[in-house]
Design an enzyme around this catalytic site. Structure first.
Site, PDB file in Angstrom:
ATOM      1  N   ASP A 184     -30.362 -14.873  23.015  1.00  0.00           N
ATOM      2  CA  ASP A 184     -31.329 -13.848  22.616  1.00  0.00           C
ATOM      3  C   ASP A 184     -31.505 -14.002  21.108  1.00  0.00           C
ATOM      4  OD1 ASP A 184     -32.719 -11.599  21.819  1.00  0.00           O
ATOM      5  OD2 ASP A 184     -31.258 -10.150  22.589  1.00  0.00           O
TER       6      ASP A 184
ATOM      7  N   GLU B  19     -38.291 -11.745  27.411  1.00  0.00           N
ATOM      8  CA  GLU B  19     -37.158 -10.826  27.287  1.00  0.00           C
ATOM      9  C   GLU B  19     -37.079  -9.819  28.445  1.00  0.00           C
ATOM     10  OE1 GLU B  19     -37.608  -9.441  23.257  1.00  0.00           O
ATOM     11  OE2 GLU B  19     -37.139 -11.435  22.469  1.00  0.00           O
TER      12      GLU B  19
ATOM     13  N   LYS C 157     -38.269 -13.508  12.799  1.00  0.00           N
ATOM     14  CA  LYS C 157     -38.954 -13.579  14.095  1.00  0.00           C
ATOM     15  C   LYS C 157     -40.390 -13.055  13.996  1.00  0.00           C
ATOM     16  CE  LYS C 157     -38.080 -12.249  18.931  1.00  0.00           C
ATOM     17  NZ  LYS C 157     -37.071 -11.575  19.785  1.00  0.00           N
TER      18      LYS C 157
ATOM     19  N   ASP D 138     -37.852  -1.544  25.714  1.00  0.00           N
ATOM     20  CA  ASP D 138     -37.011  -2.258  24.748  1.00  0.00           C
ATOM     21  C   ASP D 138     -37.219  -1.721  23.333  1.00  0.00           C
ATOM     22  OD1 ASP D 138     -35.746  -4.042  23.024  1.00  0.00           O
ATOM     23  OD2 ASP D 138     -36.458  -5.847  24.061  1.00  0.00           O
TER      24      ASP D 138
HETATM   25  P1  ADP Z   1     -33.344  -6.554  18.060  1.00  0.00           P
HETATM   26  O1  ADP Z   1     -33.708  -6.722  19.491  1.00  0.00           O
HETATM   27  O2  ADP Z   1     -34.473  -6.027  17.226  1.00  0.00           O
HETATM   28  O3  ADP Z   1     -32.720  -7.762  17.461  1.00  0.00           O
HETATM   29  P2  ADP Z   1     -31.056  -4.820  18.802  1.00  0.00           P
HETATM   30  O4  ADP Z   1     -31.374  -4.664  20.232  1.00  0.00           O
HETATM   31  O5  ADP Z   1     -29.823  -5.538  18.436  1.00  0.00           O
HETATM   32  O6  ADP Z   1     -32.286  -5.370  17.952  1.00  0.00           O
HETATM   33  O7  ADP Z   1     -31.019  -3.335  18.185  1.00  0.00           O
HETATM   34  C1  ADP Z   1     -30.666  -3.089  16.874  1.00  0.00           C
HETATM   35  C2  ADP Z   1     -30.835  -1.607  16.605  1.00  0.00           C
HETATM   36  O8  ADP Z   1     -29.984  -0.866  17.465  1.00  0.00           O
HETATM   37  C3  ADP Z   1     -30.468  -1.220  15.179  1.00  0.00           C
HETATM   38  O9  ADP Z   1     -31.474  -0.373  14.652  1.00  0.00           O
HETATM   39  C4  ADP Z   1     -29.160  -0.469  15.375  1.00  0.00           C
HETATM   40  O10 ADP Z   1     -28.961   0.509  14.370  1.00  0.00           O
HETATM   41  C5  ADP Z   1     -29.377   0.162  16.730  1.00  0.00           C
HETATM   42  N1  ADP Z   1     -28.125   0.564  17.356  1.00  0.00           N
HETATM   43  C6  ADP Z   1     -27.048  -0.212  17.636  1.00  0.00           C
HETATM   44  N2  ADP Z   1     -26.065   0.520  18.175  1.00  0.00           N
HETATM   45  C7  ADP Z   1     -26.504   1.804  18.223  1.00  0.00           C
HETATM   46  C8  ADP Z   1     -25.931   3.048  18.660  1.00  0.00           C
HETATM   47  N3  ADP Z   1     -24.705   3.117  19.136  1.00  0.00           N
HETATM   48  N4  ADP Z   1     -26.702   4.160  18.565  1.00  0.00           N
HETATM   49  C9  ADP Z   1     -27.945   4.099  18.063  1.00  0.00           C
HETATM   50  N5  ADP Z   1     -28.530   2.979  17.633  1.00  0.00           N
HETATM   51  C10 ADP Z   1     -27.818   1.839  17.707  1.00  0.00           C
HETATM   52 MG    MG Z   2     -34.102  -7.522  21.263  1.00  0.00          MG
END
Ligand code: ADP
Ligand code: MG
Length: 615
Positions: free
Chosen positions: A23, A187, A87, A211
């Protein structure tokens, strides 16, 4: 590879290369594999317990790179050397991103061309493909270390709304990182696979995949039948995510503490503490901490009030996606939750309430896409024969024909891989070349669609118009990459190109193209009929003019005069763009010229027969 190694993640003996699922996220990236022993997908975990690698690359003064958390720590001190959210730049031209140039603290370059954007770091220029390849290289290195095996093949995920250019850029980044990218998958498709949805034969389901990541939000409506994942609609906001929740809370505290916005260090500290608080509140009722010397606190209720407008926007996008898919909520069988920000209780609650369904949320939402990619990798490795997986083309593919019409060879939503061919011919006598312009889109006129490529077939031996047979073949491979070839069948002259678009469409443009085709459908049918009639009329005029030039002496004065009048009348009808009139006058011109055309041709034939020697 013939190498034997112990797989530290699974404890099993590894005798061959593993195909991993990756991912490659805007905020975080990670690698997953399917355990050989249990067949379960798992995310690869570092010794510190972390599975996520921040998608951030830092360049030091000498051009050395670091990726992940070490790079993230440099964000504040060296923003111009620390690249995040790359990205967003994949497969894009400067004009596609210029409205959001403020969202990047580093230097995104406009070189005044329509080609891909570059990023300038310490006087050197990097493409988003190169930058992404650093992240992928790091993931590959970590995976090899953890698995004690070679990792050379991967499945990489991309958002459903990514176009060809963005998918191709992702594939190129993989190649640059030394990975053989076996498949690029959507995705939402991966997320649903991670839950085993749509993996069985004869399964027929319609699902929503919600998502919410760090900086982007999208919702996709998928229809899954017999292993075919069809994206019915996608909606969202590429500038809405968990980061906006952090800023909302940071602003709240900033106002409370009376902090000036100018102080970058304290602003960054506010944002870091806000993210920490947000995550804490996903499990607790109240957060208490400090900003510098001062105490701050926030309860779940207060936090919910701050982020409600953001969450509401995601729900509106869900409504739009359903509308675009032509479905009502009750037609949705399952709702899959993806992205770290779906851990926020208000998000869970709002989505559940909107769809009125239990959510698929047992897997880690920030790992679920990688897990699904691993499932797909496992299928490709031939370990999982139960599942079959196919994808479909998002937009129709075709070529330009007479009058600028779009001739579709592969319609939208066709299964891939796919192949289609059609025969064309020349318009002029002795024409030695043919330009084949390839377009993508749903409109009837190519000018309303997107040009992907142009291919020039040259060296066609001289033949009268209409005699050469040019076969154009489209081949879409399993990754959605198009190969176009053209062959003149009588002479065998051939050309092939792989279609690698030079720059991408913005998400809004892709959406607009699909919407346009719906809103303009009626108008298009009318236009197509007019264009076809005009083309035919023009051909009629050309042939007649040519005929008169060649055989003027065989025509009577009256025949010649009437013909000229009728040609003029037809030209007037063409200029008036009146389809019915064009058709009527084409027919009339045909009636006028037929008698003498037949007479002359008969005579010519007799002459030809007379002159022929029999050997
Ligand atoms: P991306 O797909 O954009 O790479 P992710 O799916 O990894 O991102 O999500 C990242 C986001 O998730 C960040 O904004 C992070 O602060 C939030 N996040 C991660 N864990 C938690 C949590 N326990 N509660 C709320 N938000 C969270
Ligand atoms: Mg993502």
């Amino acid at each position: 590879m013939g190498k034997v190694a112990i797989n530290l993640a699974t404890g099993s003996i590894q005798t061959e290369d593993i195909i991993v699922g990756i991912d490659l996220g805007t905020t975080n990236s990670l690698v997953a594999i399917v355990r050989k022993d249990s067949g379960e997908p798992i995310a690869l975990r570092e010794t510190d317990g972390l599975t996520l690698v921040p998608s951030i690359v830092h360049f030091d003064e000498y051009g050395n790179t670091s990726v992940g958390n070490t790079a993230k720590e440099r964000l504040l001190k060296q923003p111009e050397r620390t690249i995040y959210s790359v990205k967003r730049l994949m497969g894009k031209a400067y004009k596609d991103v210029k409205d959001h140039a403020g969202a990047f603290a580093y230097n995104v370059i406009d070189d005044d061309t329509e080609s891909l954007v570059k990023v300038e770091i310490g006087g050197r220029f990097y493409t988003p493909i190169e930058l992404s390849s650093y992240i992928l290289k790091e993931l590959k290195k970590r995976a090899e270390h953890l698995l004690k095996a070679n990792v050379s093949r991967a499945v990489i995920t991309v958002p459903a709304y990514f176009n060809d250019a963005q998918r191709q850029a992702t594939r190129d980044a993989g190649r640059l990182a030394g990975l053989d990218v076996l498949r690029i998958i959507n995705e939402p498709t991966a997320a649903s696979l991670a839950y085993g949805i749509g993996a069985k034969h004869h399964e027929d389901r319609t699902i929503a995949v919600y998502d919410l990541g760090g900086g982007t939000f999208d919702v996709s409506i998928l229809h899954i039948t017999n292993g075919i994942f069809e994206v019915l609609a996608t909606n969202g906001d590429t500038y809405l995510g968990g980061d906006d929740m952090d800023s909302a809370l940071a602003k709240h505290w900033q106002a409370q503490l009376g902090i000036e916005a100018g102080d970058k260090t304290i602003m960054q500290l506010l944002r870091i503490t806000a993210e920490e608080a947000k995550k804490y509140l996903s499990k607790h009722e109240k957060f208490e901490g400090t900003i510098g010397e001062k105490n701050v606190s926030i309860t779940v209720e207060e936090f919910n009030a701050l982020i409600k407008p953001l969450v509401d926007r995601t729900i509106t996008a869900c409504e739009n996606a359903l509308r675009d898919a032509g479905l009502t909520k009750d037609k949705i069988d399952a709702v899959v939750m993806v992205g770290g920000s779906t851990r926020v209780p208000l998000v869970q609650h709002s989505v559940k309430e909107f769809f009125g369904k239990e959510l698929y949320n047992e897997l880690n939402p920030d790992e679920v896409v990688a897990l699904g990619a691993a499932v797909q990798a496992d299928i490709l490795a031939g370990n999982n024969k139960e599942m079959l997986l196919l994808d479909v083309t998002p937009l129709s593919l075709g070529i330009e024909t007479m009058g600028g019409l779009m001739d579709v060879l592969i319609p939208r939503n066709s299964k891939i891989p796919n192949r289609a061919g059609r025969q064309y011919t020349t318009q002029k006598d002795g024409q030695s070349g043919m330009r084949i312009s390839v377009f993508q889109g749903e409109r009837d006129l190519v000018k309303d669609n997107r040009k992907l490529a142009e291919l020039n077939l040259t060296g066609i031996p001289g033949m009268p118009a209409g005699l050469p047979k040019v076969e154009v073949t489209f081949l879409v491979d399993a990754d959605g990459i198009l190969k176009v070839s053209a062959t003149e069948l009588r002479s065998g002259v051939a050309q092939t190109i792989e279609v690698k678009p030079q720059y991408g469409l913005t998400d809004e443009e892709v959406e607009r193209m699909l919407l346009d085709s719906l809103t303009h459908a009626k108008e298009d049918i009318g236009t197509r009929a007019l264009v076809e009639a005009t083309t035919e009329a023009q051909q009629m005029i050309d042939t007649t003019e040519k005929f008169i030039a060649n055989y003027r002496e065989s025509l009577t004065e009256e025949e010649a005069a009437t013909t000229v009048t009728h040609m003029e009348r037809l030209k007037e009808a063409i200029a008036a763009a009146d389809k019915d009139l064009v058709q009527k006058r084409t027919e009339e011109l045909n009636e006028v010229s037929r008698p003498y055309a037949e007479r002359v041709m008969e005579g010519a034939l007799k002459d030809a027969m007379k002159g022929k020697k029999i050997v």
